[in-house]
Design a protein around this motif. Structure first.
Motif, PDB file in Angstrom:
ATOM      1  N   THR A 171      20.181  -1.489  -7.508  1.00 42.71           N
ATOM      2  CA  THR A 171      19.018  -0.609  -7.675  1.00 42.71           C
ATOM      3  C   THR A 171      18.099  -0.675  -6.456  1.00 42.71           C
ATOM      4  O   THR A 171      17.649   0.357  -5.938  1.00 42.71           O
ATOM      5  N   ALA A 172      17.807  -1.890  -5.983  1.00 43.50           N
ATOM      6  CA  ALA A 172      16.921  -2.045  -4.822  1.00 43.50           C
ATOM      7  C   ALA A 172      17.520  -1.396  -3.582  1.00 43.50           C
ATOM      8  O   ALA A 172      16.820  -0.714  -2.822  1.00 43.50           O
ATOM      9  N   ILE A 173      18.826  -1.584  -3.378  1.00 47.29           N
ATOM     10  CA  ILE A 173      19.495  -1.012  -2.204  1.00 47.29           C
ATOM     11  C   ILE A 173      19.472   0.514  -2.269  1.00 47.29           C
ATOM     12  O   ILE A 173      19.128   1.196  -1.293  1.00 47.29           O
ATOM     13  N   LEU A 174      19.829   1.074  -3.425  1.00 44.09           N
ATOM     14  CA  LEU A 174      19.899   2.524  -3.565  1.00 44.09           C
ATOM     15  C   LEU A 174      18.518   3.174  -3.455  1.00 44.09           C
ATOM     16  O   LEU A 174      18.357   4.207  -2.805  1.00 44.09           O
ATOM     17  N   LEU A 175      17.516   2.570  -4.104  1.00 49.60           N
ATOM     18  CA  LEU A 175      16.180   3.141  -4.033  1.00 49.60           C
ATOM     19  C   LEU A 175      15.618   3.078  -2.614  1.00 49.60           C
ATOM     20  O   LEU A 175      14.900   3.989  -2.168  1.00 49.60           O
ATOM     21  N   ASN A 176      15.926   2.012  -1.885  1.00 50.28           N
ATOM     22  CA  ASN A 176      15.497   1.925  -0.496  1.00 50.28           C
ATOM     23  C   ASN A 176      16.123   3.047   0.323  1.00 50.28           C
ATOM     24  O   ASN A 176      15.463   3.663   1.174  1.00 50.28           O
ATOM     25  N   LEU A 177      17.403   3.342   0.055  1.00 50.90           N
ATOM     26  CA  LEU A 177      18.066   4.457   0.735  1.00 50.90           C
ATOM     27  C   LEU A 177      17.401   5.786   0.393  1.00 50.90           C
ATOM     28  O   LEU A 177      17.127   6.614   1.267  1.00 50.90           O
ATOM     29  N   VAL A 178      17.133   5.987  -0.896  1.00 51.28           N
ATOM     30  CA  VAL A 178      16.555   7.254  -1.358  1.00 51.28           C
ATOM     31  C   VAL A 178      15.160   7.474  -0.776  1.00 51.28           C
ATOM     32  O   VAL A 178      14.825   8.564  -0.299  1.00 51.28           O
ATOM     33  N   PHE A 179      14.340   6.425  -0.804  1.00 50.55           N
ATOM     34  CA  PHE A 179      12.943   6.578  -0.382  1.00 50.55           C
ATOM     35  C   PHE A 179      12.755   6.564   1.136  1.00 50.55           C
ATOM     36  O   PHE A 179      11.829   7.193   1.654  1.00 50.55           O
ATOM     37  N   PHE A 180      13.608   5.833   1.847  1.00 49.10           N
ATOM     38  CA  PHE A 180      13.353   5.631   3.273  1.00 49.10           C
ATOM     39  C   PHE A 180      14.417   6.209   4.207  1.00 49.10           C
ATOM     40  O   PHE A 180      14.186   6.290   5.407  1.00 49.10           O
ATOM     41  N   HIS A 181      15.594   6.557   3.693  1.00 45.85           N
ATOM     42  CA  HIS A 181      16.673   6.978   4.591  1.00 45.85           C
ATOM     43  C   HIS A 181      17.288   8.318   4.234  1.00 45.85           C
ATOM     44  O   HIS A 181      18.134   8.811   4.975  1.00 45.85           O
ATOM     45  N   VAL A 182      16.920   8.909   3.118  1.00 45.23           N
ATOM     46  CA  VAL A 182      17.494  10.184   2.695  1.00 45.23           C
ATOM     47  C   VAL A 182      16.388  11.218   2.593  1.00 45.23           C
ATOM     48  O   VAL A 182      15.351  10.973   1.949  1.00 45.23           O
ATOM     49  N   SER A 237      10.663  12.114   4.349  1.00 44.62           N
ATOM     50  CA  SER A 237       9.753  11.174   3.687  1.00 44.62           C
ATOM     51  C   SER A 237       8.322  11.673   3.760  1.00 44.62           C
ATOM     52  O   SER A 237       7.833  12.064   4.814  1.00 44.62           O
ATOM     53  N   ARG A 238       7.651  11.665   2.626  1.00 46.14           N
ATOM     54  CA  ARG A 238       6.237  12.030   2.609  1.00 46.14           C
ATOM     55  C   ARG A 238       5.372  10.915   3.178  1.00 46.14           C
ATOM     56  O   ARG A 238       4.279  11.134   3.642  1.00 46.14           O
ATOM     57  N   GLY A 239       5.855   9.690   3.097  1.00 43.78           N
ATOM     58  CA  GLY A 239       5.097   8.563   3.612  1.00 43.78           C
ATOM     59  C   GLY A 239       4.081   8.057   2.618  1.00 43.78           C
ATOM     60  O   GLY A 239       3.787   8.698   1.615  1.00 43.78           O
ATOM     61  N   PRO A 240       3.525   6.900   2.879  1.00 40.86           N
ATOM     62  CA  PRO A 240       2.563   6.310   1.959  1.00 40.86           C
ATOM     63  C   PRO A 240       1.225   7.032   1.986  1.00 40.86           C
ATOM     64  O   PRO A 240       0.856   7.647   2.973  1.00 40.86           O
ATOM     65  N   ALA A 241       0.524   6.953   0.860  1.00 40.74           N
ATOM     66  CA  ALA A 241      -0.831   7.486   0.816  1.00 40.74           C
ATOM     67  C   ALA A 241      -1.749   6.517   1.544  1.00 40.74           C
ATOM     68  O   ALA A 241      -1.733   5.329   1.292  1.00 40.74           O
ATOM     69  N   VAL A 242      -2.551   7.040   2.484  1.00 46.40           N
ATOM     70  CA  VAL A 242      -3.398   6.154   3.272  1.00 46.40           C
ATOM     71  C   VAL A 242      -4.878   6.494   3.190  1.00 46.40           C
ATOM     72  O   VAL A 242      -5.706   5.751   3.706  1.00 46.40           O
ATOM     73  N   ALA A 243      -5.234   7.598   2.570  1.00 42.28           N
ATOM     74  CA  ALA A 243      -6.653   7.925   2.445  1.00 42.28           C
ATOM     75  C   ALA A 243      -6.834   8.996   1.394  1.00 42.28           C
ATOM     76  O   ALA A 243      -5.905   9.715   1.052  1.00 42.28           O
ATOM     77  N   GLY A 244      -8.070   9.106   0.875  1.00 39.90           N
ATOM     78  CA  GLY A 244      -8.374  10.140  -0.091  1.00 39.90           C
ATOM     79  C   GLY A 244      -8.593   9.578  -1.472  1.00 39.90           C
ATOM     80  O   GLY A 244      -8.807   8.384  -1.657  1.00 39.90           O
ATOM     81  N   HIS A 301       0.835  -1.195   0.000  1.00 37.03           N
ATOM     82  CA  HIS A 301       0.000   0.000   0.000  1.00 37.03           C
ATOM     83  C   HIS A 301       0.874   1.251   0.000  1.00 37.03           C
ATOM     84  O   HIS A 301       0.410   2.329  -0.338  1.00 37.03           O
ATOM     85  N   ASP A 302       2.114   1.070   0.428  1.00 39.57           N
ATOM     86  CA  ASP A 302       3.084   2.159   0.374  1.00 39.57           C
ATOM     87  C   ASP A 302       3.692   2.176  -1.028  1.00 39.57           C
ATOM     88  O   ASP A 302       4.433   1.254  -1.407  1.00 39.57           O
ATOM     89  N   HIS A 303       3.394   3.215  -1.805  1.00 40.91           N
ATOM     90  CA  HIS A 303       3.805   3.240  -3.209  1.00 40.91           C
ATOM     91  C   HIS A 303       5.317   3.211  -3.366  1.00 40.91           C
ATOM     92  O   HIS A 303       5.838   2.824  -4.404  1.00 40.91           O
ATOM     93  N   ARG A 304       6.056   3.611  -2.327  1.00 42.77           N
ATOM     94  CA  ARG A 304       7.516   3.584  -2.409  1.00 42.77           C
ATOM     95  C   ARG A 304       8.026   2.153  -2.600  1.00 42.77           C
ATOM     96  O   ARG A 304       8.964   1.908  -3.368  1.00 42.77           O
ATOM     97  N   ASN A 305       7.414   1.213  -1.887  1.00 44.13           N
ATOM     98  CA  ASN A 305       7.815  -0.179  -2.032  1.00 44.13           C
ATOM     99  C   ASN A 305       7.508  -0.703  -3.427  1.00 44.13           C
ATOM    100  O   ASN A 305       8.272  -1.492  -3.988  1.00 44.13           O
TER     101      ASN A 305
END
Length: 642
Positions: free
Chosen positions: A432-443, A446-453, A386-390
């Motif tokens: 790619t997976a390691i770097l994107l995880n860093l970019v989305f979750f550690h750098v 974070s806006r966070g996942p969309a949860v409503a709307g 549900h978290d679009h980053r993943n």
């Protein structure tokens, strides 16, 4: 004096892991581990040798070196010394994660022994790196969540399938012939036998299905004149693998980086295997145990590069065997290591293995590599999509990995130093997976996942949820539950939420921690199954969406009457409506059957059951809410509107 004598004579307790069994039992149980492990152990050198163009004689030496070093590595891990070795029944083997990167390294450096020497240089450095970072790895684990490890393992399995397919079609090179019906028969026959054994047998026989498939397939090919063992006659009975047998290793920066990434991934796998084994043998695992296991991995990998072998990690297949046999002694694995050392000194045994026909090997490899991909999918099942980053991380890493796997000549479009990365789908996908995880979750923030709307407008994200007032929170999530809103109000008090799973958990915690009166009031707010008020929308669009999943809003007269009778009987007995998560049921008949079965329960049991069903309904409603909020998720998950 009497007290001292009692203390002195008191027997010491020994954990089953440290129990030294009689030698006959050690030999039998150790040989069983070798059988379960053998096919996985020898298939890596076979695949590598076939892919980079080594001779049969060189392959025989690789198999011997592999088994010899496997034995040493397993003894180091199980027996241990100083701060090396976890001292658990964990058997070491060559990691499949390294197969595709090693093939890419070998081919990028000319193939044959020239490529092999660059592989060994990278293996030695990666082994030293793993040994040195072992005590600090617990701090790095947060950079390898399931979205990274699941992506990498899935990529490994899928990227290796073309290698297996090439073998099934006769082997890469001049023998490759996808139109050859005999090759197809050998490959599919071997694969079919493995599947049949897994279906028919249980226990130990199922664990050696691949080995049996290879043996039977090879015997059939030999009987038909398609398997040749001339090298067995020419091989000596005894042979010792010597350090740097193929020459001094060569060191290439890109190859080293590629192999370090492999070892980081296998370190995560080893950590999981150690915890799994600790649970099986009922022994507490701490940070120092993980460090010991990783030092053993690093030392074994360094030895592998020196003794003409490859990177090592704990073999999950043998973890399963420990659970199956319930033999917890680590000395059984040490005995298996001793047996492998002996086998590694017998070139004739390796020559027999080297004689396995390519199509037979390919059929077995199809099963093994596809299984690796399934393990990756199982790991990804723990990811919150549900978290679009993943979604972006998995999709991008998998897409790039398949791009270079399907079009390997893409590597020629980049500079030489980058060809190792772009020449391997596993390496590129992993990075790619390691770097994107860093970019989305550690750098950055974070806006966070969309949860409503709704997509494009009024989109609510996790950081916004944490900043909501109580009124805003209740208004956003009130539709998860029918009737009173105290569940949502109390969930609000559990802020801040770290992710959407934490948010889900807050609603469940509030639901199950309420008083009995509050819970019964909530249960009583839910409509009867198939009620007319649901069909007309009077109970709200969420109730309509829940029950329309199996068409309870448009039942025929006979079905409507049957469900109505059940609902009345249930309410008369328990005093509250029959609550059931319709989306979890397979058919209308199953709803009826389970409803009548629940009439036999006590009121206390049905009270608890109703709460569980309410929690399931809330989960489905939350999924629909998230699907509406997340454009990527909503494109893939059909949702109902009234």
């Amino acid at each position: 004096m009497a007290t001292n004598a009692t203390l002195k004579d008191r027997p010491t307790t020994r954990h089953p892991v440290d129990e030294v069994l009689p030698i006959p039992k050690l030999a039998v149980y150790g040989f069983q581990h070798v059988l379960a492990f053998y096919a996985g152990a020898v298939i890596v050198p076979i695949l590598l040798a076939n892919s980079i163009g080594l001779t049969t004689e060189q392959l025989i030496h690789l198999i011997n070196a592999d088994l010899f070093t496997c034995g040493i590595a397993s003894i180091i891990q199980s027996v241990g010394f100083w701060k090396v070795g976890v001292r658990l029944p964990l058997l070491q083997g060559v990691t499949f994660t390294a197969v595709s990167p090693m093939i890419a390294i070998g081919l990028a450096n000319g193939g044959g022994t020239d490529g092999l020497l660059v592989i060994y240089g990278a293996v030695i450095v990666a082994g030293i790196f793993t040994f040195l970072i072992a005590p600090f790895f617990s701090k790095l684990i947060r950079f390898f969540p399931p979205v990274v490890t699941g992506s990498v393992i899935t990529i490994i399995g899928i990227a290796l399938l073309p290698v297996a397919a090439a073998d099934a079609a006769g082997g890469a090179g001049p023998t490759l012939d996808p139109t050859n019906g005999k090759y197809l028969a050998y490959a599919l026959g071997t694969l079919a036998l493995i599947v049949v054994i897994q279906r028919v047998f249980r226990g130990f026989m199922a664990t050696v299905a691949v080995l049996v498939g290879l043996v039977v397939g090879t015997l059939v090919a030999w009987a038909l004149g398609d398997a040749h063992f001339d090298a067995v006659v020419n091989s000596p009975w005894l042979g010792v693998t010597t350090p740097f047998y193929f020459g001094w290793p060569k060191f290439a920066f890109a190859a080293i980086i590629s192999m370090i990434v492999v070892m980081l991934i296998t370190a995560v796998e080893t950590t999981g295997d150690v915890f799994a084994t600790g649970e099986i043998v009922e022994k507490r695992i701490g940070k120092e145990d993980i460090a010991r296991a990783l030092r053993a991995d690093g030392l074994a990998t360094t030895l592998g590069g020196i003794l003409n072998s490859f990177p090592y990690t704990c073999f999950a297949e043998n973890v399963g065997l420990v659970r199956l046999t319930r033999i917890k002694s680590r000395y059984v694995v040490a005995a298996a290591g001793t047996i492998m050392i002996i086998l590694g000194l017998l070139p004739k045994a390796a020559a027999i293995v080297a004689g396995i026909p390519h199509p037979v090997l390919g059929g077995a490899a199809l099963a093994m590599f596809a299984t690796v991909a399934v393990v990756g999918i199982q790991t990804l099942a723990r990811v919150d999509f549900h978290d679009h980053r993943n979604v972006v991380i998995v999709a991008t890493s998998l897409g790039l990995a398949m791009y270079v796997t399907a079009q390997p000549d893409v590597a020629k479009a980049v500079p030489d130093w980058a060809q190792i990365i772009f020449g391997s789908g596993i390496t590129l996908g992993s990075i790619t997976a390691i770097l994107l995880n860093l970019v989305f979750f550690h750098v950055g923030r974070s806006r966070g996942p969309a949860v409503a709307g709704s997509p494009g407008e009024n989109l609510v994200r996790l950081d916004q949820v944490n900043a909501m007032s109580r009124e805003e929170f209740v208004q956003t999530f009130s539709r998860l539950f029918q009737g009173p809103q105290w569940v949502v109000e109390r969930a609000y008090d559990q802020r801040p939420f770290s992710d959407t799973q934490d948010l889900r958990g807050a609603f469940q915690e509030a639901l199950f921690s309420a008083t009995t009166d509050e819970q019964e009031q909530l249960i009583g707010s839910y409509p009867n199954l198939g009620a007319q008020t649901v069909a007309t929308g009077d109970e709200g669009e969420d109730s309509l969406a829940d029950q329309s999943a199996l068409g309870l809003n448009r039942l025929a007269d006979k079905e409507h009457e049957e469900l109505g009778t059940l609902a009345r009987e249930y309410r008369n007995k328990f005093g509250f409506p029959l609550v059931m998560a319709v989306r979890d049921q397979e058919s209308f008949d199953l709803i009826l059957r389970r409803g009548w079965e629940r009439l036999n329960n006590s009121k206390t049991q049905e009270h608890a059951t109703a709460l569980i069903e309410i929690a399931k309904i809330a989960t489905h409603r939350f999924d629909r809410l998230v699907a509406n909020a997340n454009p990527i998720h909503s494109a893939r998950v059909p949702h109902l509107d009234s």
